[in-house]
Scaffold this motif. Structure first.
Motif, PDB file in Angstrom:
ATOM      1  N   ASN A  59     114.481  31.477 -46.681  1.00 25.76           N
ATOM      2  CA  ASN A  59     114.183  30.048 -46.663  1.00 25.76           C
ATOM      3  C   ASN A  59     113.945  29.515 -45.259  1.00 25.76           C
ATOM      4  O   ASN A  59     113.276  28.501 -45.080  1.00 25.76           O
ATOM      5  CB  ASN A  59     115.297  29.250 -47.343  1.00 25.76           C
ATOM      6  CG  ASN A  59     116.588  29.240 -46.543  1.00 25.76           C
ATOM      7  OD1 ASN A  59     116.868  30.160 -45.774  1.00 25.76           O
ATOM      8  ND2 ASN A  59     117.399  28.209 -46.734  1.00 25.76           N
ATOM      9  N   MET A  60     114.479  30.217 -44.243  1.00 19.65           N
ATOM     10  CA  MET A  60     114.347  29.698 -42.886  1.00 19.65           C
ATOM     11  C   MET A  60     113.172  30.293 -42.118  1.00 19.65           C
ATOM     12  O   MET A  60     112.882  29.859 -41.005  1.00 19.65           O
ATOM     13  CB  MET A  60     115.640  29.918 -42.097  1.00 19.65           C
ATOM     14  CG  MET A  60     116.140  31.348 -42.050  1.00 19.65           C
ATOM     15  SD  MET A  60     115.461  32.351 -40.706  1.00 19.65           S
ATOM     16  CE  MET A  60     116.211  31.575 -39.271  1.00 19.65           C
ATOM     17  N   TYR A  61     112.452  31.252 -42.682  1.00 15.34           N
ATOM     18  CA  TYR A  61     111.290  31.789 -41.991  1.00 15.34           C
ATOM     19  C   TYR A  61     110.221  30.700 -41.908  1.00 15.34           C
ATOM     20  O   TYR A  61     109.730  30.203 -42.933  1.00 15.34           O
ATOM     21  CB  TYR A  61     110.717  32.995 -42.732  1.00 15.34           C
ATOM     22  CG  TYR A  61     111.598  34.232 -42.753  1.00 15.34           C
ATOM     23  CD1 TYR A  61     112.747  34.320 -41.966  1.00 15.34           C
ATOM     24  CD2 TYR A  61     111.288  35.318 -43.553  1.00 15.34           C
ATOM     25  CE1 TYR A  61     113.550  35.448 -41.982  1.00 15.34           C
ATOM     26  CE2 TYR A  61     112.088  36.460 -43.574  1.00 15.34           C
ATOM     27  CZ  TYR A  61     113.218  36.518 -42.802  1.00 15.34           C
ATOM     28  OH  TYR A  61     113.998  37.640 -42.827  1.00 15.34           O
ATOM     29  N   SER A  62     109.884  30.348 -40.681  1.00  8.71           N
ATOM     30  CA  SER A  62     108.912  29.273 -40.439  1.00  8.71           C
ATOM     31  C   SER A  62     109.272  28.011 -41.205  1.00  8.71           C
ATOM     32  O   SER A  62     108.415  27.308 -41.747  1.00  8.71           O
ATOM     33  CB  SER A  62     107.487  29.722 -40.782  1.00  8.71           C
ATOM     34  OG  SER A  62     107.025  30.652 -39.836  1.00  8.71           O
ATOM     35  N   ALA A  63     110.581  27.717 -41.259  1.00 13.63           N
ATOM     36  CA  ALA A  63     111.098  26.495 -41.888  1.00 13.63           C
ATOM     37  C   ALA A  63     110.586  26.315 -43.320  1.00 13.63           C
ATOM     38  O   ALA A  63     110.215  25.219 -43.743  1.00 13.63           O
ATOM     39  CB  ALA A  63     110.730  25.266 -41.040  1.00 13.63           C
ATOM     40  N   GLY A  64     110.547  27.421 -44.073  1.00 10.20           N
ATOM     41  CA  GLY A  64     110.131  27.365 -45.463  1.00 10.20           C
ATOM     42  C   GLY A  64     108.670  27.702 -45.703  1.00 10.20           C
ATOM     43  O   GLY A  64     108.269  27.976 -46.842  1.00 10.20           O
ATOM     44  N   GLN A  65     107.858  27.718 -44.642  1.00  9.59           N
ATOM     45  CA  GLN A  65     106.436  27.985 -44.828  1.00  9.59           C
ATOM     46  C   GLN A  65     106.176  29.406 -45.304  1.00  9.59           C
ATOM     47  O   GLN A  65     105.215  29.656 -46.036  1.00  9.59           O
ATOM     48  CB  GLN A  65     105.674  27.722 -43.529  1.00  9.59           C
ATOM     49  CG  GLN A  65     105.440  26.252 -43.243  1.00  9.59           C
ATOM     50  CD  GLN A  65     104.466  26.030 -42.108  1.00  9.59           C
ATOM     51  OE1 GLN A  65     103.859  26.962 -41.592  1.00  9.59           O
ATOM     52  NE2 GLN A  65     104.321  24.779 -41.706  1.00  9.59           N
ATOM     53  N   ALA A  66     107.010  30.356 -44.891  1.00  6.50           N
ATOM     54  CA  ALA A  66     106.803  31.740 -45.334  1.00  6.50           C
ATOM     55  C   ALA A  66     106.906  31.833 -46.851  1.00  6.50           C
ATOM     56  O   ALA A  66     106.101  32.513 -47.500  1.00  6.50           O
ATOM     57  CB  ALA A  66     107.819  32.663 -44.662  1.00  6.50           C
TER      58      ALA A  66
END
Length: 348
Positions: A59-66
């Motif tokens: 969930n925290m990869y690229s603030a959800g963008q991933a």
């Protein structure tokens, strides 16, 4: 592609998994990659073609963008893959915007489901230990998500041995679903997991998945003693993970990888990955990439067979020291070692 059971579960995952660390490219993740859905779809096509059935995100990869990019890129193909995601890291400024509390985990799981455009996550990891939340609350929250059908299995990542065992004890004591997997950092350069985490995996039936199995590219052969920072690499852009405490040892390992790779007519990265696939309890290696060529090269590790001599050379150059109490047990308890006790000896 080879498929391996994940711990004592009945779930089979591909020996090479697709990492999505490069999807999105927001904030510091831009140092690694910034792939949009179109680019991600092209890489997913390649991975599925080669038999990959396991995709990892958080969930925290690229603030959800991933997760958003992955959800869009997988449109119409969701059932072809096992999706793994994670929660625990800080994702906002509020007092409950991090941690492994029931409040945070259930909210973040529901947010991830929307971003991923799916009704369930196959494997849901606690991304990091939370010493402020009772472990019983964390395990009960995961059990709730399983009973609700929002996740299929649970796991942990970046735990110590005692934290993992405490979690397993809490779930079994309360009759809750237990962890089936742990996602850890484990490479030829970083073999600390052999002290506790791999023996626990063998003893408790916990499947191991490995993040950054090439040490952020440092074991790829592109970085060498005379040119330690390859142009265009994440290190060249300021990325500092994982920490290297002995650079001379790192370059000795890389030299050995390059020499063995030359004998097999492969790349150093493929040798490093093939070595990991021989280790106890390891089910899958999570690899990322910015091109189809990178992924296709890494897939060759699955069919690469290292000789006993190759393995002995790699062990000799990377073997971790026996720290206490392991050196003491090796002297006085080895005659009564069980299978899990012998993991460190076999590795070291």
């Amino acid at each position: 592609m080879e498929y391996r059971l994940l711990g004592r579960s009945g779930l089979k995952v591909s020996a090479i998994a697709m990492g999505t660390f490069t999807f999105g490219g927001q904030g510091p993740f831009a140092m690694v990659g910034a792939q949009d859905a179109r680019e991600a779809r092209r890489l997913i096509d390649c991975c599925l073609h080669h038999g990959v059935n396991f995709v990892d995100t958080a969930n925290m990869y690229s603030a959800g963008q991933a997760e958003e990019v992955l959800g869009e890129a997988l449109a119409g193909r969701r059932d072809e893959v096992v999706i793994s995601s994670k929660a625990r890291m800080r994702i906002g400024d509020g007092p409950n915007d991090e941690g492994a509390s029931r409040w945070h985990l259930i909210r973040e799981c529901e947010r991830s489901l929307k971003r991923l455009r799916t009704d369930h996550i196959d494997i849901y990891h606690i991304h990091e230990w939370d010493g402020s939340t009772p472990v019983e609350e964390t395990m009960e929250a995961l059990d709730t998500l399983i009973r609700q059908g929002k996740i299929r299995y649970s796991g942990c990542s970046n735990y110590t041995g005692w934290q993992l065992m405490k979690s397993l004890m809490a779930s079994e004591k309360a009759g809750l679903a237990r962890f089936v997997t742990q996602q850890i950092h484990y490479t030829l350069e970083a073999r600390e997991a052999e002290y506790e985490l791999l023996p626990i995996a063998v003893d408790q039936g916990i499947g191991v998945t490995v993040w950054s199995p090439l040490a952020a590219g440092l074991l790829s052969g592109k970085h060498r003693r005379d040119s330690p920072v390859a142009a265009g690499s994440r290190q060249d852009k300021g990325w500092s993970e994982p920490p290297i405490r002995d650079h001379d040892r790192l370059w000795r390992i890389v030299d050995e990888l390059v020499d063995i790779a030359r004998g097999h007519d492969v790349q150093a990265a493929q040798v490093a990955l093939a070595w990991l696939l021989t280790r106890p309890a390891v089910a899958s290696l999570i690899v990322g990439g910015r091109s189809v060529e990178q992924f296709e090269a890494n897939f060759r590790a699955v069919t690469l067979t290292l000789s006993p001599e190759d393995l002995a050379r790699l062990d000799a150059v990377s073997r971790p020291p026996l720290i206490y109490p392991h050196w003491h047990q090796a002297q006085f308890a080895a005659s009564r070692f069980g299978i899990a006790d012998r993991v460190l000896g076999e590795c070291a």
